[in-house]
Design a protein around this motif. Structure first.
Motif, mmCIF file in Angstrom:
data_model
loop_
_atom_site.group_PDB
_atom_site.id
_atom_site.type_symbol
_atom_site.label_atom_id
_atom_site.label_comp_id
_atom_site.label_asym_id
_atom_site.label_seq_id
_atom_site.Cartn_x
_atom_site.Cartn_y
_atom_site.Cartn_z
ATOM 1 N N ASP A 1 -7.336 -10.772 -8.028
ATOM 2 C CA ASP A 1 -7.478 -11.931 -8.912
ATOM 3 C C ASP A 1 -6.473 -11.828 -10.049
ATOM 4 O O ASP A 1 -6.126 -10.738 -10.500
ATOM 5 C CB ASP A 1 -8.889 -11.992 -9.509
ATOM 6 C CG ASP A 1 -9.940 -12.296 -8.471
ATOM 7 O OD1 ASP A 1 -9.633 -12.994 -7.490
ATOM 8 O OD2 ASP A 1 -11.079 -11.810 -8.642
ATOM 9 N N ARG A 2 -6.042 -12.972 -10.512
ATOM 10 C CA ARG A 2 -5.126 -13.048 -11.648
ATOM 11 C C ARG A 2 -5.950 -13.246 -12.914
ATOM 12 O O ARG A 2 -5.899 -14.278 -13.570
ATOM 13 C CB ARG A 2 -4.134 -14.198 -11.479
ATOM 14 C CG ARG A 2 -2.986 -13.861 -10.554
ATOM 15 C CD ARG A 2 -3.414 -13.976 -9.125
ATOM 16 N NE ARG A 2 -2.269 -13.798 -8.222
ATOM 17 C CZ ARG A 2 -2.407 -13.437 -6.976
ATOM 18 N NH1 ARG A 2 -3.588 -13.196 -6.478
ATOM 19 N NH2 ARG A 2 -1.345 -13.311 -6.219
ATOM 20 N N THR A 3 -6.759 -12.259 -13.225
ATOM 21 C CA THR A 3 -7.624 -12.314 -14.408
ATOM 22 C C THR A 3 -7.375 -11.080 -15.264
ATOM 23 O O THR A 3 -6.992 -10.017 -14.768
ATOM 24 C CB THR A 3 -9.122 -12.359 -14.014
ATOM 25 O OG1 THR A 3 -9.440 -11.224 -13.216
ATOM 26 C CG2 THR A 3 -9.454 -13.632 -13.257
ATOM 27 N N TRP A 4 -7.591 -11.246 -16.550
ATOM 28 C CA TRP A 4 -7.430 -10.156 -17.490
ATOM 29 C C TRP A 4 -8.204 -10.481 -18.747
ATOM 30 O O TRP A 4 -8.631 -11.601 -18.957
ATOM 31 C CB TRP A 4 -5.954 -9.914 -17.813
ATOM 32 C CG TRP A 4 -5.323 -11.008 -18.620
ATOM 33 C CD1 TRP A 4 -5.208 -11.069 -19.985
ATOM 34 C CD2 TRP A 4 -4.762 -12.229 -18.130
ATOM 35 N NE1 TRP A 4 -4.597 -12.238 -20.367
ATOM 36 C CE2 TRP A 4 -4.312 -12.968 -19.234
ATOM 37 C CE3 TRP A 4 -4.594 -12.769 -16.858
ATOM 38 C CZ2 TRP A 4 -3.713 -14.213 -19.111
ATOM 39 C CZ3 TRP A 4 -3.990 -14.008 -16.741
ATOM 40 C CH2 TRP A 4 -3.558 -14.715 -17.864
ATOM 41 N N ASP A 5 -8.379 -9.475 -19.558
ATOM 42 C CA ASP A 5 -8.977 -9.647 -20.878
ATOM 43 C C ASP A 5 -7.935 -9.331 -21.934
ATOM 44 O O ASP A 5 -7.136 -8.405 -21.772
ATOM 45 C CB ASP A 5 -10.170 -8.700 -21.092
ATOM 46 C CG ASP A 5 -11.397 -9.083 -20.304
ATOM 47 O OD1 ASP A 5 -11.447 -10.198 -19.746
ATOM 48 O OD2 ASP A 5 -12.326 -8.247 -20.236
ATOM 49 N N ILE A 6 -7.950 -10.122 -22.975
ATOM 50 C CA ILE A 6 -7.254 -9.732 -24.192
ATOM 51 C C ILE A 6 -8.295 -8.913 -24.925
ATOM 52 O O ILE A 6 -9.350 -9.426 -25.318
ATOM 53 C CB ILE A 6 -6.809 -10.952 -25.015
ATOM 54 C CG1 ILE A 6 -5.845 -11.820 -24.213
ATOM 55 C CG2 ILE A 6 -6.177 -10.490 -26.335
ATOM 56 C CD1 ILE A 6 -5.500 -13.137 -24.878
#
Length: 155
Positions: free
Chosen positions: A26-31
């Motif tokens: 998935d192209r997900t991330w957290d700042i």
């Protein structure tokens, strides 16, 4: 004298296979800046991202708008103009090349400021055109930024 800014990006899209192939992650991330609430992000929904999460384009446009707002409030205060409410619905125009490379080609900020009835509208309007000279974000982008301010006068 320079100022350093930091961020922390943590990829959250590993489904257990890492990047073994294009559709395996998935192209997900957290700042996840220490001491601040995490912001969950995804890529643009046009590229299969989660439309409920912020994407880089949302973040850039929001940063541009927020920087403008903060300078507007500062200059209004200095000019004796009392702002009691402020919203913006900025619009960024992007282009995508055949290669898939994209970029913003312009942005229009559309702030709506509610002012006390005694505010000088000419000064209130002129403030918007001074901000690009000092706004950190606006001075950092390579595309033109225009303004379509509206004002609401309190009774």
């Amino acid at each position: 004298m320079g100022q350093n800014y930091t961020s922390r990006i943590v990829w959250t899209g590993n489904r257990g296979q890492g990047t073994t192939h294009y559709r395996s992650y998935d192209r997900t991330w957290d700042i996840a800046v220490p001491g601040k609430p995490a912001v969950q992000c995804s890529n643009d929904p046009l590229l299969g991202g989660d439309p409920a999460k912020m994407n880089p384009e949302d973040l850039l446009l929001s940063a541009l708008s927020a920087c403008h707002m903060l300078w507007y409030l500062h200059y209004a205060s200095d000019a004796g103009i009392v702002v009691t409410h402020y919203t913006d619905t900025p619009v960024g125009v992007g282009e995508v090349e055949r290669s898939g490379a994209g970029r913003f080609i312009s942005a229009t900020l559309r702030p709506v400021a509610t002012l006390r009835a005694d505010a000088d509208l000419q000064i209130a309007r002129a403030i918007h055109h001074r901000i690009h000279e000092v706004c950190f974000i606006a001075r950092s982008v390579s595309f033109p930024v225009s303004y379509e301010p509206r004002f609401i006068m309190e009774n």
